[in-house]
Design an enzyme around this catalytic site. Structure first.
Site, PDB file in Angstrom:
ATOM      1  N   LEU A 166       0.788  -1.227   0.000  1.00  0.00           N
ATOM      2  CA  LEU A 166       0.000   0.000   0.000  1.00  0.00           C
ATOM      3  C   LEU A 166       0.826   1.287   0.000  1.00  0.00           C
ATOM      4  O   LEU A 166       1.841   1.387   0.675  1.00  0.00           O
ATOM      5  CB  LEU A 166      -0.909   0.029   1.227  1.00  0.00           C
ATOM      6  CG  LEU A 166      -2.001   1.095   1.115  1.00  0.00           C
ATOM      7  CD1 LEU A 166      -3.081   0.636   0.156  1.00  0.00           C
ATOM      8  CD2 LEU A 166      -2.584   1.425   2.458  1.00  0.00           C
ATOM      9  N   ARG A 205     -15.652   1.683   1.132  1.00  0.00           N
ATOM     10  CA  ARG A 205     -15.252   2.241   2.425  1.00  0.00           C
ATOM     11  C   ARG A 205     -14.407   3.494   2.228  1.00  0.00           C
ATOM     12  O   ARG A 205     -13.517   3.509   1.384  1.00  0.00           O
ATOM     13  CB  ARG A 205     -14.441   1.212   3.208  1.00  0.00           C
ATOM     14  CG  ARG A 205     -13.823   1.759   4.484  1.00  0.00           C
ATOM     15  CD  ARG A 205     -13.094   0.705   5.270  1.00  0.00           C
ATOM     16  NE  ARG A 205     -11.828   0.314   4.708  1.00  0.00           N
ATOM     17  CZ  ARG A 205     -10.661   0.944   4.927  1.00  0.00           C
ATOM     18  NH1 ARG A 205     -10.623   2.023   5.687  1.00  0.00           N
ATOM     19  NH2 ARG A 205      -9.557   0.502   4.384  1.00  0.00           N
ATOM     20  N   HIS A 232      -7.553  -4.294  -1.392  1.00  0.00           N
ATOM     21  CA  HIS A 232      -7.193  -3.746  -0.094  1.00  0.00           C
ATOM     22  C   HIS A 232      -8.113  -4.155   1.044  1.00  0.00           C
ATOM     23  O   HIS A 232      -7.687  -4.364   2.169  1.00  0.00           O
ATOM     24  CB  HIS A 232      -7.207  -2.221  -0.242  1.00  0.00           C
ATOM     25  CG  HIS A 232      -6.761  -1.466   0.968  1.00  0.00           C
ATOM     26  ND1 HIS A 232      -5.541  -1.701   1.545  1.00  0.00           N
ATOM     27  CD2 HIS A 232      -7.355  -0.489   1.701  1.00  0.00           C
ATOM     28  CE1 HIS A 232      -5.410  -0.884   2.590  1.00  0.00           C
ATOM     29  NE2 HIS A 232      -6.492  -0.159   2.708  1.00  0.00           N
TER      30      HIS A 232
HETATM   31  C1  LIG Z   1      -1.454  -1.431   4.453  1.00  0.00           C
HETATM   32  C2  LIG Z   1      -2.787  -1.073   5.026  1.00  0.00           C
HETATM   33  C3  LIG Z   1      -3.052   0.237   5.423  1.00  0.00           C
HETATM   34  C4  LIG Z   1      -4.278   0.587   5.959  1.00  0.00           C
HETATM   35  N1  LIG Z   1      -4.494   1.893   6.361  1.00  0.00           N
HETATM   36  C5  LIG Z   1      -5.676   2.210   6.954  1.00  0.00           C
HETATM   37  C6  LIG Z   1      -5.900   3.537   7.469  1.00  0.00           C
HETATM   38  O1  LIG Z   1      -5.041   4.405   7.413  1.00  0.00           O
HETATM   39  N2  LIG Z   1      -7.078   3.808   8.054  1.00  0.00           N
HETATM   40  C7  LIG Z   1      -8.059   2.874   8.174  1.00  0.00           C
HETATM   41  O2  LIG Z   1      -9.095   3.184   8.732  1.00  0.00           O
HETATM   42  N3  LIG Z   1      -7.876   1.617   7.698  1.00  0.00           N
HETATM   43  C8  LIG Z   1      -6.707   1.261   7.103  1.00  0.00           C
HETATM   44  N4  LIG Z   1      -6.521  -0.022   6.625  1.00  0.00           N
HETATM   45  C9  LIG Z   1      -7.552  -1.018   6.874  1.00  0.00           C
HETATM   46  C10 LIG Z   1      -7.482  -1.490   8.294  1.00  0.00           C
HETATM   47  O3  LIG Z   1      -6.145  -1.477   8.740  1.00  0.00           O
HETATM   48  C11 LIG Z   1      -8.004  -2.898   8.455  1.00  0.00           C
HETATM   49  O4  LIG Z   1      -9.236  -3.000   7.829  1.00  0.00           O
HETATM   50  C12 LIG Z   1      -8.190  -3.193   9.921  1.00  0.00           C
HETATM   51  O5  LIG Z   1      -6.980  -3.008  10.605  1.00  0.00           O
HETATM   52  C13 LIG Z   1      -8.708  -4.583  10.190  1.00  0.00           C
HETATM   53  O6  LIG Z   1      -8.747  -4.758  11.582  1.00  0.00           O
HETATM   54  P1  LIG Z   1      -9.415  -6.013  12.245  1.00  0.00           P
HETATM   55  O7  LIG Z   1      -9.323  -5.808  13.711  1.00  0.00           O
HETATM   56  O8  LIG Z   1     -10.739  -6.252  11.650  1.00  0.00           O
HETATM   57  O9  LIG Z   1      -8.473  -7.196  11.770  1.00  0.00           O
HETATM   58  P2  LIG Z   1      -6.882  -7.389  11.835  1.00  0.00           P
HETATM   59  O10 LIG Z   1      -6.177  -6.251  12.410  1.00  0.00           O
HETATM   60  O11 LIG Z   1      -6.464  -7.876  10.522  1.00  0.00           O
HETATM   61  O12 LIG Z   1      -6.754  -8.582  12.823  1.00  0.00           O
HETATM   62  C14 LIG Z   1      -7.203  -9.865  12.484  1.00  0.00           C
HETATM   63  C15 LIG Z   1      -6.801 -10.766  13.602  1.00  0.00           C
HETATM   64  O13 LIG Z   1      -7.438 -12.016  13.453  1.00  0.00           O
HETATM   65  C16 LIG Z   1      -6.507 -13.047  13.634  1.00  0.00           C
HETATM   66  N5  LIG Z   1      -6.995 -14.217  12.911  1.00  0.00           N
HETATM   67  C17 LIG Z   1      -7.371 -14.303  11.619  1.00  0.00           C
HETATM   68  N6  LIG Z   1      -7.767 -15.552  11.334  1.00  0.00           N
HETATM   69  C18 LIG Z   1      -7.653 -16.260  12.490  1.00  0.00           C
HETATM   70  C19 LIG Z   1      -7.899 -17.613  12.837  1.00  0.00           C
HETATM   71  N7  LIG Z   1      -8.339 -18.478  11.952  1.00  0.00           N
HETATM   72  N8  LIG Z   1      -7.648 -18.012  14.113  1.00  0.00           N
HETATM   73  C20 LIG Z   1      -7.160 -17.124  15.037  1.00  0.00           C
HETATM   74  N9  LIG Z   1      -6.919 -15.842  14.747  1.00  0.00           N
HETATM   75  C21 LIG Z   1      -7.158 -15.418  13.495  1.00  0.00           C
HETATM   76  C22 LIG Z   1      -5.230 -12.486  13.139  1.00  0.00           C
HETATM   77  O14 LIG Z   1      -4.134 -13.181  13.683  1.00  0.00           O
HETATM   78  C23 LIG Z   1      -5.310 -11.068  13.649  1.00  0.00           C
HETATM   79  O15 LIG Z   1      -4.897 -11.018  14.996  1.00  0.00           O
HETATM   80  C24 LIG Z   1      -5.284  -0.388   6.096  1.00  0.00           C
HETATM   81  C25 LIG Z   1      -5.025  -1.705   5.696  1.00  0.00           C
HETATM   82  C26 LIG Z   1      -3.793  -2.060   5.168  1.00  0.00           C
HETATM   83  C27 LIG Z   1      -3.558  -3.466   4.741  1.00  0.00           C
END
Ligand SMILES: Cc1cc2nc3c(=O)[nH]c(=O)nc-3n(C[C@H](O)[C@H](O)[C@H](O)COP(=O)(O)OP(=O)(O)OC[C@H]3O[C@@H](n4cnc5c(N)ncnc54)[C@H](O)[C@@H]3O)c2cc1C
Ligand code: SF4
Ligand code: SF4
Ligand code: FES
Lengths: 247, 599
Positions: free
Chosen positions: B248, B408, B373
């Site tokens: 990204l 989004r 993304h």
């Molecule tokens: C490079 C990048 C930059 C971004 N920048 C922004 C930004 O500036 N602003 C914004 O709002 N959003 C941004 N996003 C989007 C945002 O970061 C993500 O959508 C968000 O962090 C997802 O958070 P989450 O808590 O849903 O999941 P995650 O943070 O992905 O956490 C998922 C968790 O689930 C666990 N997990 C998955 N499968 C299993 C399983 N089968 N068993 C046990 N554990 C499991 C993983 O280990 C992890 O701990 C960005 C995304 C990326 C990739």
């Protein structure tokens, strides 16, 4: 014939292991982690390594590359000489689990011993004001991606397993400095830093600062100021009281 | 089963959503565990760059939840669950301030408050941030808070199946990566916070963790998914060298003054302003540039149109032959901002390009192209409680759906994680408090899941999981990517069936301890399930909207705009149906309409 990279990768687990040789076709712009992934995809699907972001942001892919603690995802193949053999082994300070994966739980245990952030009351208007100048020096430490390369390189625990009981390590000196310098924090950690976290073991070799991929000046900006604080506050309680009262 | 645990609430996932949920459940008195596939603190959230969207009004007093709500709904092409968009806009500021209470250190305004930056689709500078490493600040703060509270964390545990009994969830089973031993967590309530599905595509900003495990587990256990056709292609990913393709490039580059150009140096975004956003978008370079400093008298630069618009524009420029030799366009901040400013505002972009591509972004333009993304679709939840359609099961964060509709806005994910993570944790703890102890785990379910998990292991000839994954990624990239059509989608669905058959033949050598080949074989199962849901939903939606563009149905269609596509399993087959969107109440409709008029 296309040219190839020559890799020696440590394979094994707690019961022992050895370096194995791999050859991978050269390609433009690869980093060490890409080559490890190629080996996984085409030769040895069970070769274990950690990674997540592939961009130096998560601190998962730490290993020792030609003996140097590094992030595999940020080490470019064009840094090596043509035909040079690249040796990759797991971090040596932590017990190996398998191949390039080590048991870094020591670090998570130390984290639990650090007294948390405890903010002072809000301003009269309900806000919390901090100025960029004050925040800058704390933000330096908060850049830490917990790659634990500094922990790996520090001789206090690298060479003396026993010291792990009484030495928090550079990563956590940076964390302690961050909390101690936080403009809103009210917790006091000085006695603990001296007694439990073993700041005194550090003899300022600077190795930790040199390997830090975030270029945090761990020694100059965290360890030395902490040492000064320990001296002035531990042996001069009045100075401590004054600082807490903001005098 | 070599390890068994029992908790009131088990949170699967340790990103922003999961940790926030666990904190809330713990504080409500529930015995809570966090389970995650990677080390603690390494989830996707750590990679987020640009910021957290919240109408805190530190920079623009004109901002407020109503404006944020409206931006979110319009950015989502009105396919959003209005109630989620409302709760999100109302609660985000408190959730950000709470992070500060727990030790987070955001960049500051001159008078010492949290600074906010511009991002695409947001009317006012609204994103609380720390340079371009906001996600790191957020995850570290939450992680440290969880440590302070003494919440149990199981890292490098991958959960694979939810256990159910009498129509409710009773726990989950999976394996420990480090040893390969099977584990069981009995729970009164489970929160899924496992993130997205990006690893089904070839060019993506997502890591190996994004295999859609949560969506797949939910489907299998009987919960419903919605909007699975809605995936976000981010306009700016790295493109050269090949090994960094997809990584990204934060929208913050454009937020801070960077602009897109084609190979003849033209700022092409002015040619791609859609009718829907005409009234609020600058149509001259002069006005666009003036907007950065004077938002009252100028309209927003088209470089910061919502992501779906910008990604399609870049795609069109490249297709028309106005792209670079590597197949991208230029993103230029070097000629527009000083080197000091760039290094201060975008330090990690500076390092990323310098170290990985050998490009100095203070001197040269970046080369960028669209990259997969984010998934807007996911598990269907009730807005206020984050409850799924399966009793005892909650979902929050990227794994859940509804909040972002068809597209989004940047920054709206991090705030979503906090707002709905908290709500999910609260509801799960309440449910656990009311629920009777879960019935003894169903041994037959455990046996069959355990057998399936161990099946791919063993020597001998068979399919290589890496090969199937890379074929799937090609297929999704090519046929379920930025532009879709009927025949391509049908072909994708056909191929996914063949991958499923081949998955049965996968064989991975080595033992159970930390064996990535084996782990991938198990993740492929989830990947194929979510890929199928995404392709079949995309085939069903005969219109173009947000993250879903159909070449054969290029227009948005008012009727389709009133429907969600629901995916669920019947026996072993995936079925889809449409369902009407929740109706926006009149007072909120007024906000949507008034906003549109005032511009
Ligand atoms: C490079 C990048 C930059 C971004 N920048 C922004 C930004 O500036 N602003 C914004 O709002 N959003 C941004 N996003 C989007 C945002 O970061 C993500 O959508 C968000 O962090 C997802 O958070 P989450 O808590 O849903 O999941 P995650 O943070 O992905 O956490 C998922 C968790 O689930 C666990 N997990 C998955 N499968 C299993 C399983 N089968 N068993 C046990 N554990 C499991 C993983 O280990 C992890 O701990 C960005 C995304 C990326 C990739
Ligand atoms: S400076 Fe101190 S903490 Fe850093 S490596 Fe040397 S001894 Fe260890
Ligand atoms: S201080 Fe630097 S070297 Fe040490 S863990 Fe943090 S980022 Fe890594
Ligand atoms: S993979 Fe994240 S730092 Fe290397």
């Amino acid at each position: 014939m296309t040219s190839e990279y020559h890799f020696r990768v440590w394979r094994g687990d707690v019961s022992g292991g050895a370096f194995q040789e791999y050859r991978v076709p050269e390609e433009e712009g690869l980093v060490v982690l890409d080559v490890i992934h190629r080996i996984q995809q085409t030769q040895q699907p069970d070769l274990a390594c950690r990674w997540n972001c592939k961009a130096g942001k998560c601190g998962s892919c730490s290993a020792e590359i030609n003996g140097h603690p590094s992030l595999m995802c940020m080490t470019r193949m064009d840094e090596f000489k043509e035909g040079e053999t690249v040796t990759v082994q797991p971090l040596q300070t932590f017990p190996v689990i398998k191949d390039l994966v080590t048991d870094v739980s020591f670090n998570y245990e130390v984290a639990k011993t650090i007294p948390a952030f405890k903010p002072k009351p809000r301003e009269a208007d309900g806000t919390r004001r901090m100025y960029q100048e004050d925040v800058d020096r704390v933000q330096e430490f908060r850049k830490c991606i917990e790659c634990f390369l500094c922990q790996d390189v520090c001789h206090v625990i690298r060479d003396h397993e026993d010291n792990k009981k009484s030495f928090a390590g550079p990563r956590f000196f940076a964390r302690l400095a961050e909390l101690e310098m936080h403009p809103l924090d009210t917790n006091d950690r000085v006695a603990l830093i001296k007694q439990k976290h073993g700041l005194g073991f550090c003899n300022i070799t600077m190795c930790c600062s040199e390997v830090c991929p975030e270029h945090i000046h761990i020694t100059d900006n965290a360890i030395i100021p902490l040492k000064e604080r320990v001296v002035s506050e531990f042996y001069d309680p009045l100075a401590w009281v004054k600082r807490r009262l903001g005098l | 089963m070599s390890e068994r645990h029992a908790y009131d609430v088990v949170v699967i996932g340790a990103g922003g959503a999961g940790i926030r949920a666990a904190i809330e459940a713990h504080q409500a008195g529930a015995r809570t565990a966090i389970v995650c596939k990677s080390l603690f603190g390494k989830a996707h959230t750590v990679m987020a760059e640009g910021g957290i969207a919240a109408a805190m009004r530190n920079v623009w007093k004109e901002d407020g939840w109503q404006v944020h709500f409206r931006d979110t709904m319009r950015g989502g092409k009105l396919l959003n669950n209005w109630r989620m968009a409302q709760l999100h806009a109302q609660e985000a500021p408190d959730r950000v301030l709470e992070l500060e209470e727990w030790g987070a250190m955001f960049d500051r305004t001159n008078d010492g408050l949290i600074l906010q930056r511009d991002f695409g689709g947001h009317r006012y500078a609204r994103l609380a941030h720390v340079g371009d490493r906001t996600g790191l600040e957020m995850i570290r703060t939450l992680q440290q808070r969880a440590v302070e509270l003494g919440i149990d964390v199981f890292m490098e545990y991958t959960l694979q199946r939810l256990l159910t009994d009498a129509g409710r969830v009773t726990g989950a089973i999976g394996y420990k990566r480090q040893t390969g031993e099977l584990v069981l967590f009995a729970a009164k309530a489970v929160v899924l916070a496992t993130g997205g599905i990006g690893k089904a595509w070839k060019v993506t900003s997502n890591s190996w963790e994004y295999s859609g495990d949560g969506q797949a587990m939910a489907l299998e256990a009987g919960a419903e998914l919605i909007d699975m056709e809605m995936v976000q292609i981010h306009p700016t990913g790295m493109i050269w060298p090949p090994s960094v393709r997809g990584i990204l490039v934060t929208e913050g580059v454009r937020g801070d003054g960077g602009t897109l150009k084609n190979t003849s140096g033209k700022r092409f975004m002015f040619d791609y302003i859609p009718e829907f956003f005409k009234a609020e978008t600058a149509d001259t370079e002069k006005e666009a540039d003036a907007w950065y400093t004077d938002k009252r008298n100028n309209r927003r630069t088209p470089d910061l149109l919502p992501r779906d618009e910008v990604a399609r524009a870049i795609n069109a420029e490249i297709k028309a032959g106005r792209g670079t030799a590597h197949g991208g366009v230029y993103l230029d901040i070097a000629s527009r901002r000083s080197p000091d400013y760039i290094r201060k505002r975008l330090p990690s972009m500076y390092v990323q390009f310098k170290e990985l591509a050998g490009v100095d972004i203070t001197v040269q333009p970046m080369e960028v192209a669209p990259t997969l993304h984010y998934v807007m679709g996911g598990i269907r939840v009730e807005a206020d409680t984050a409850a799924t359609t399966l009793p005892g099961l909650y979902a929050a964060g990227e794994v859940a759906a509804g909040m972002h509709g068809a597209n989004r806005l940047g920054g709206n994910s991090l705030s979503d994680l906090l707002v709905f993570g908290r709500r999910a944790g609260k509801s799960a703890a309440e449910y656990a408090g009311r629920a009777s102890a879960p019935p003894a785990a169903n041994e037959a379910q455990i046996e069959s899941a355990a057998a399936a998990m161990l099946k791919p292991l063993g020597a001998g000839d068979g399919e290589n999981p890496y090969r199937i994954q890379s074929e799937l990624q090609e297929t999704m990239h090519e046929l379920v990517g930025i532009i879709r059509d009927e025949s391509g989608l049908k072909e994708a669905i056909r191929r996914i069936q063949t991958y499923k058959e081949r998955l049965e033949q996968v064989r991975v050598p080595g033992g159970r301890a930390y064996n990535p080949g084996w782990n991938l074989a198990l993740e492929l199962r989830s990947l194929l399930m979510v890929a199928e849901a995404s392709a079949t939903s995309a085939l069903m939606r005969q219109e173009s909207r947000g993250g879903h563009t159909r070449e054969d149905f290029p227009k948005t269609d008012g009727e389709w705009g009133k429907k969600n596509i629901v995916s669920m399993r019947q026996g072993d087959t995936l079925v889809q149906r449409t369902e009407p969107l929740p109706i926006v109440p009149d007072e909120l409709k007024k906000i949507l309409e008034e906003g549109a008029k005032s511009e």
